[in-house]
Write a protein that holds these residues in place. Sequence first.
Motif, PDB file in Angstrom:
ATOM      1  N   VAL A   1       0.828  -1.193   0.000  1.00 49.43           N
ATOM      2  CA  VAL A   1       0.000   0.000   0.000  1.00 49.43           C
ATOM      3  C   VAL A   1       0.869   1.253   0.000  1.00 49.43           C
ATOM      4  N   ASP A   2       1.888   1.292   0.879  1.00 45.90           N
ATOM      5  CA  ASP A   2       2.683   2.504   1.015  1.00 45.90           C
ATOM      6  C   ASP A   2       3.987   2.189   1.740  1.00 45.90           C
ATOM      7  N   HIS A   3       4.977   3.059   1.553  1.00 46.35           N
ATOM      8  CA  HIS A   3       6.223   3.017   2.310  1.00 46.35           C
ATOM      9  C   HIS A   3       6.237   4.238   3.212  1.00 46.35           C
ATOM     10  N   LEU A   4       6.572   4.052   4.490  1.00 41.57           N
ATOM     11  CA  LEU A   4       6.616   5.177   5.410  1.00 41.57           C
ATOM     12  C   LEU A   4       7.638   4.937   6.507  1.00 41.57           C
ATOM     13  N   GLN A   5       7.774   5.940   7.376  1.00 47.13           N
ATOM     14  CA  GLN A   5       8.729   5.860   8.468  1.00 47.13           C
ATOM     15  C   GLN A   5       7.999   5.866   9.797  1.00 47.13           C
ATOM     16  N   GLY A   6       8.611   5.231  10.787  1.00 47.39           N
ATOM     17  CA  GLY A   6       8.035   5.209  12.123  1.00 47.39           C
ATOM     18  C   GLY A   6       8.352   6.486  12.875  1.00 47.39           C
ATOM     19  N   ASP A   7       8.004   6.522  14.146  1.00 48.34           N
ATOM     20  CA  ASP A   7       8.275   7.681  14.986  1.00 48.34           C
ATOM     21  C   ASP A   7       9.770   7.815  15.233  1.00 48.34           C
ATOM     22  N   LYS A   8      10.198   9.032  15.493  1.00 48.77           N
ATOM     23  CA  LYS A   8      11.609   9.285  15.739  1.00 48.77           C
ATOM     24  C   LYS A   8      11.997   8.769  17.120  1.00 48.77           C
ATOM     25  N   VAL A   9      13.125   8.066  17.173  1.00 47.38           N
ATOM     26  CA  VAL A   9      13.659   7.540  18.421  1.00 47.38           C
ATOM     27  C   VAL A   9      14.917   8.334  18.731  1.00 47.38           C
ATOM     28  N   ILE A  10      14.970   8.944  19.903  1.00 50.14           N
ATOM     29  CA  ILE A  10      16.096   9.774  20.306  1.00 50.14           C
ATOM     30  C   ILE A  10      16.996   8.971  21.244  1.00 50.14           C
ATOM     31  N   ALA A  11      18.306   8.981  20.961  1.00 54.15           N
ATOM     32  CA  ALA A  11      19.302   8.373  21.848  1.00 54.15           C
ATOM     33  C   ALA A  11      20.210   9.499  22.328  1.00 54.15           C
ATOM     34  N   PHE A  12      20.137   9.827  23.598  1.00 57.00           N
ATOM     35  CA  PHE A  12      20.937  10.917  24.161  1.00 57.00           C
ATOM     36  C   PHE A  12      21.984  10.312  25.071  1.00 57.00           C
ATOM     37  N   LYS A  13      23.255  10.627  24.785  1.00 55.00           N
ATOM     38  CA  LYS A  13      24.358  10.118  25.589  1.00 55.00           C
ATOM     39  C   LYS A  13      25.040  11.296  26.274  1.00 55.00           C
ATOM     40  N   MET A  14      25.423  11.093  27.529  1.00 59.46           N
ATOM     41  CA  MET A  14      26.060  12.168  28.275  1.00 59.46           C
ATOM     42  C   MET A  14      26.973  11.581  29.335  1.00 59.46           C
ATOM     43  N   LYS A  15      28.120  12.188  29.514  1.00 61.31           N
ATOM     44  CA  LYS A  15      29.010  11.833  30.621  1.00 61.31           C
ATOM     45  C   LYS A  15      29.067  13.036  31.554  1.00 61.31           C
ATOM     46  N   ARG A  16      28.664  12.820  32.769  1.00 61.61           N
ATOM     47  CA  ARG A  16      28.572  13.945  33.687  1.00 61.61           C
ATOM     48  C   ARG A  16      29.951  14.509  34.025  1.00 61.61           C
ATOM     49  N   ARG A  17      29.988  15.783  34.194  1.00 59.57           N
ATOM     50  CA  ARG A  17      31.180  16.554  34.560  1.00 59.57           C
ATOM     51  C   ARG A  17      32.284  16.506  33.509  1.00 59.57           C
ATOM     52  N   LYS A  18      32.037  16.008  32.326  1.00 59.51           N
ATOM     53  CA  LYS A  18      33.067  15.914  31.286  1.00 59.51           C
ATOM     54  C   LYS A  18      32.777  16.814  30.093  1.00 59.51           C
ATOM     55  N   GLY A  19      31.573  17.345  30.007  1.00 63.69           N
ATOM     56  CA  GLY A  19      31.202  18.186  28.880  1.00 63.69           C
ATOM     57  C   GLY A  19      30.857  17.392  27.628  1.00 63.69           C
ATOM     58  N   PHE A  20      30.652  16.089  27.770  1.00 63.90           N
ATOM     59  CA  PHE A  20      30.337  15.232  26.624  1.00 63.90           C
ATOM     60  C   PHE A  20      28.829  15.043  26.519  1.00 63.90           C
ATOM     61  N   ARG A  21      28.255  15.498  25.420  1.00 61.36           N
ATOM     62  CA  ARG A  21      26.842  15.290  25.135  1.00 61.36           C
ATOM     63  C   ARG A  21      26.701  14.941  23.673  1.00 61.36           C
ATOM     64  N   LYS A  22      25.907  13.929  23.392  1.00 61.15           N
ATOM     65  CA  LYS A  22      25.670  13.508  22.013  1.00 61.15           C
ATOM     66  C   LYS A  22      24.203  13.143  21.864  1.00 61.15           C
ATOM     67  N   LYS A  23      23.563  13.725  20.865  1.00 60.82           N
ATOM     68  CA  LYS A  23      22.155  13.456  20.619  1.00 60.82           C
ATOM     69  C   LYS A  23      22.028  12.821  19.244  1.00 60.82           C
ATOM     70  N   LEU A  24      21.535  11.600  19.213  1.00 62.54           N
ATOM     71  CA  LEU A  24      21.346  10.854  17.975  1.00 62.54           C
ATOM     72  C   LEU A  24      19.864  10.513  17.828  1.00 62.54           C
ATOM     73  N   GLY A  25      19.427  10.369  16.595  1.00 65.86           N
ATOM     74  CA  GLY A  25      18.045   9.979  16.369  1.00 65.86           C
ATOM     75  C   GLY A  25      17.918   9.219  15.069  1.00 65.86           C
ATOM     76  N   HIS A  26      16.890   8.389  14.969  1.00 64.17           N
ATOM     77  CA  HIS A  26      16.623   7.668  13.728  1.00 64.17           C
ATOM     78  C   HIS A  26      15.132   7.359  13.631  1.00 64.17           C
ATOM     79  N   ARG A  27      14.704   7.110  12.399  1.00 61.40           N
ATOM     80  CA  ARG A  27      13.326   6.705  12.134  1.00 61.40           C
ATOM     81  C   ARG A  27      13.373   5.422  11.319  1.00 61.40           C
ATOM     82  N   LYS A  28      12.738   4.384  11.816  1.00 56.27           N
ATOM     83  CA  LYS A  28      12.743   3.096  11.145  1.00 56.27           C
ATOM     84  C   LYS A  28      11.800   3.124   9.944  1.00 56.27           C
TER      85      LYS A  28
END
Length: 100
Positions: free
Chosen positions: A62-89
């Motif tokens: 019938v159709d091709h579509l994408q699912g809802d966005k999934v957010i993966a947020f990674k962080m190391k406290r007190r290190k200044g490391f933050r990474k935000k990733l996301g994907h839609r299946k």
Amino acid sequence: MFAVVKIAGQQFKVEKDQTLYVPQLSGNAGDKVEFAEVLLVDNNGSLSAGDAVKAVVKAEIVDHLQGDKVIAFKMKRRKGFRKKLGHRKHFTKIKINEIA
């Protein structure tokens, strides 16, 4: 009447005229597809499973579509490391036409 079908490594319970979302299949909207890997068929109370199943499930894309966005947020406290990733299946919406 229903059947259990293996589509793209996952098992789905399907009935006639049912629409469902499966992992993305190759083909365009309107194309007909057949699934020969039927694991179980119930025909009005008579079950057949395993090697005794000689059925094919015919469906239409019938159709091709994408699912809802999934957010993966990674962080190391007190290190200044933050990474935000996301994907839609990617999914394909199919309509079951026949269990033969």
